[in-house]
Write an enzyme that holds these catalytic residues in place. Structure first.
Site, mmCIF file in Angstrom:
data_model
loop_
_atom_site.group_PDB
_atom_site.id
_atom_site.type_symbol
_atom_site.label_atom_id
_atom_site.label_comp_id
_atom_site.label_asym_id
_atom_site.label_seq_id
_atom_site.Cartn_x
_atom_site.Cartn_y
_atom_site.Cartn_z
ATOM 1 N N HIS A 1 0.832 -1.205 0.000
ATOM 2 C CA HIS A 1 0.000 0.000 0.000
ATOM 3 C C HIS A 1 0.870 1.260 0.000
ATOM 4 C CE1 HIS A 1 -3.150 -2.826 1.293
ATOM 5 N NE2 HIS A 1 -4.007 -1.906 0.870
ATOM 6 N N LYS B 1 -0.629 4.958 4.278
ATOM 7 C CA LYS B 1 -1.573 4.091 5.003
ATOM 8 C C LYS B 1 -1.078 3.871 6.427
ATOM 9 C CE LYS B 1 -3.884 -0.418 4.759
ATOM 10 N NZ LYS B 1 -5.204 0.085 5.134
HETATM 11 P P1 NAP Z 1 -6.214 9.721 3.699
HETATM 12 O O1 NAP Z 1 -5.889 10.250 2.337
HETATM 13 O O2 NAP Z 1 -5.237 9.872 4.810
HETATM 14 O O3 NAP Z 1 -7.612 10.393 4.119
HETATM 15 C C1 NAP Z 1 -8.141 10.369 5.400
HETATM 16 C C2 NAP Z 1 -8.894 11.689 5.549
HETATM 17 O O4 NAP Z 1 -9.692 11.644 6.733
HETATM 18 C C3 NAP Z 1 -7.948 12.886 5.682
HETATM 19 O O5 NAP Z 1 -8.426 13.925 4.846
HETATM 20 C C4 NAP Z 1 -8.063 13.227 7.159
HETATM 21 O O6 NAP Z 1 -7.820 14.592 7.407
HETATM 22 C C5 NAP Z 1 -9.522 12.884 7.397
HETATM 23 N N1 NAP Z 1 -9.893 12.749 8.808
HETATM 24 C C6 NAP Z 1 -9.102 12.340 9.852
HETATM 25 N N2 NAP Z 1 -9.814 12.374 11.002
HETATM 26 C C7 NAP Z 1 -11.074 12.798 10.668
HETATM 27 C C8 NAP Z 1 -12.251 13.048 11.415
HETATM 28 N N3 NAP Z 1 -12.283 12.877 12.760
HETATM 29 N N4 NAP Z 1 -13.355 13.471 10.780
HETATM 30 C C9 NAP Z 1 -13.347 13.676 9.448
HETATM 31 N N5 NAP Z 1 -12.244 13.474 8.673
HETATM 32 C C10 NAP Z 1 -11.123 13.038 9.276
HETATM 33 O O7 NAP Z 1 -6.569 8.175 3.617
HETATM 34 P P2 NAP Z 1 -7.274 7.346 2.431
HETATM 35 O O8 NAP Z 1 -6.271 6.745 1.565
HETATM 36 O O9 NAP Z 1 -8.373 8.165 1.831
HETATM 37 O O10 NAP Z 1 -7.893 6.162 3.284
HETATM 38 C C11 NAP Z 1 -8.785 6.403 4.360
HETATM 39 C C12 NAP Z 1 -9.075 5.099 5.085
HETATM 40 O O11 NAP Z 1 -9.766 4.217 4.214
HETATM 41 C C13 NAP Z 1 -7.833 4.328 5.549
HETATM 42 O O12 NAP Z 1 -8.126 3.668 6.762
HETATM 43 C C14 NAP Z 1 -7.639 3.299 4.449
HETATM 44 O O13 NAP Z 1 -6.944 2.166 4.908
HETATM 45 C C15 NAP Z 1 -9.067 2.995 4.138
HETATM 46 N N6 NAP Z 1 -9.313 2.465 2.798
HETATM 47 C C16 NAP Z 1 -10.269 1.506 2.714
HETATM 48 C C17 NAP Z 1 -10.637 1.034 1.487
HETATM 49 C C18 NAP Z 1 -11.745 0.022 1.392
HETATM 50 O O14 NAP Z 1 -12.061 -0.414 0.263
HETATM 51 N N7 NAP Z 1 -12.362 -0.359 2.507
HETATM 52 C C19 NAP Z 1 -10.023 1.533 0.347
HETATM 53 C C20 NAP Z 1 -9.039 2.516 0.459
HETATM 54 C C21 NAP Z 1 -8.707 2.992 1.706
HETATM 55 P P3 NAP Z 1 -6.312 15.066 7.810
HETATM 56 O O15 NAP Z 1 -5.467 14.742 6.631
HETATM 57 O O16 NAP Z 1 -6.507 16.518 8.048
HETATM 58 O O17 NAP Z 1 -5.944 14.277 9.033
#
Ligand code: NAP
Length: 212
Positions: free
Chosen positions: A126, A130
């Site tokens: 990843h 992540k």
């Molecule tokens: P990312 O780019 O780090 O995005 C996470 C976002 O959430 C950031 O904008 C962060 O803001 C925000 N955030 C943090 N705390 C929050 C809160 N309390 N309320 C609202 N927003 C908040 O990560 P990503 O790649 O999009 O992935 C996000 C999650 O999804 C991870 O856990 C990843 O493993 C998971 N994921 C799952 C799948 C699936 O198919 N299930 C697929 C892809 C990813 P800041 O940057 O300001 O902290």
């Protein structure tokens, strides 16, 4: 449907903001520290961080709003808590470690192959952003294969989400590989979950497989 996206500006959240609106949903986004307004919200979607997701989900469920969660890193205790809370509020919480169709098929094929091979290992790769390891997909794959499957995690810039399940037998190797090349891969699964979540039994439902 009015959909609240927790993690509006994240890598997945930003794709969902555009894609869910294009699919006809009324989409609101929330980022860290912003006021959470559940008025008129039909379903909340969470793609945030392992530390934020439980708080977001409990806030939504306490307001009687069903949740669709993609964020990984929830523990078994967290999932049990969400199940209890959703039942108490007579609503639903749907959690999937991977919303990509190909990844769900990879998990199914790996479970089937594990019945015929004596040993297997998983390599999950990843983006270096992540936060959790091993990935939720790798843990779910291992569980589906009977549990005792070693998992190796790689975190590097340039990667999106990739996994290889390597099964070894006498004189042969079977490799099952899935590559997510862009975050649009998660959109159809999230749309399906939005469509189905309110028709599920009250409590927790786990895995996109359960909706297919
Ligand atoms: P990312 O780019 O780090 O995005 C996470 C976002 O959430 C950031 O904008 C962060 O803001 C925000 N955030 C943090 N705390 C929050 C809160 N309390 N309320 C609202 N927003 C908040 O990560 P990503 O790649 O999009 O992935 C996000 C999650 O999804 C991870 O856990 C990843 O493993 C998971 N994921 C799952 C799948 C699936 O198919 N299930 C697929 C892809 C990813 P800041 O940057 O300001 O902290």
């Amino acid at each position: 449907m009015r959909v609240l996206v927790f993690g509006r500006d994240g890598k997945v959240g930003a794709v969902l903001m555009t894609s869910l609106a294009a699919a006809g949903h009324d989409v609101l986004g929330v980022e860290v520290g912003e006021q959470i307004d559940l008025a008129g919200v039909d379903v909340a979607v969470d793609f945030t961080t392992p530390t934020a997701v439980l708080g977001n989900a409990t806030t939504s469920l306490a307001g009687g709003v069903p949740c669709v969660i993609g964020t990984t890193g929830l523990t078994d205790d967290d999932l049990a808590q969400l199940d209890r809370q959703a039942r108490e509020m007579a609503t639903q919480c749907f959690v999937a470690p991977n919303f990509a169709l190909g990844a769900v098929l990879m998990m199914r094929f790996a479970a089937e192959a594990a019945r015929s091979f004596p040993r297997a290992e998983i390599i999950e790769l990843h983006a270096d952003t992540k936060l959790d390891a091993p990935s939720g997909t790798a843990k779910a794959t291992a569980a589906g294969m009977g549990g005792a499957v070693p998992i190796h995690s790689v975190r590097l810039p340039g990667l999106v989400a990739h996994q290889e399940v390597i099964l070894g037998g006498l004189g042969e190797i079977l490799t099952i590989r899935h590559d997510t090349t862009s975050r649009e891969a998660f959109v159809p699964g999230v749309l399906l979950a939005l469509d189905r979540v309110r028709g599920l039994p009250h409590g927790l439902a786990f895995g996109l497989d359960s909706l297919l």
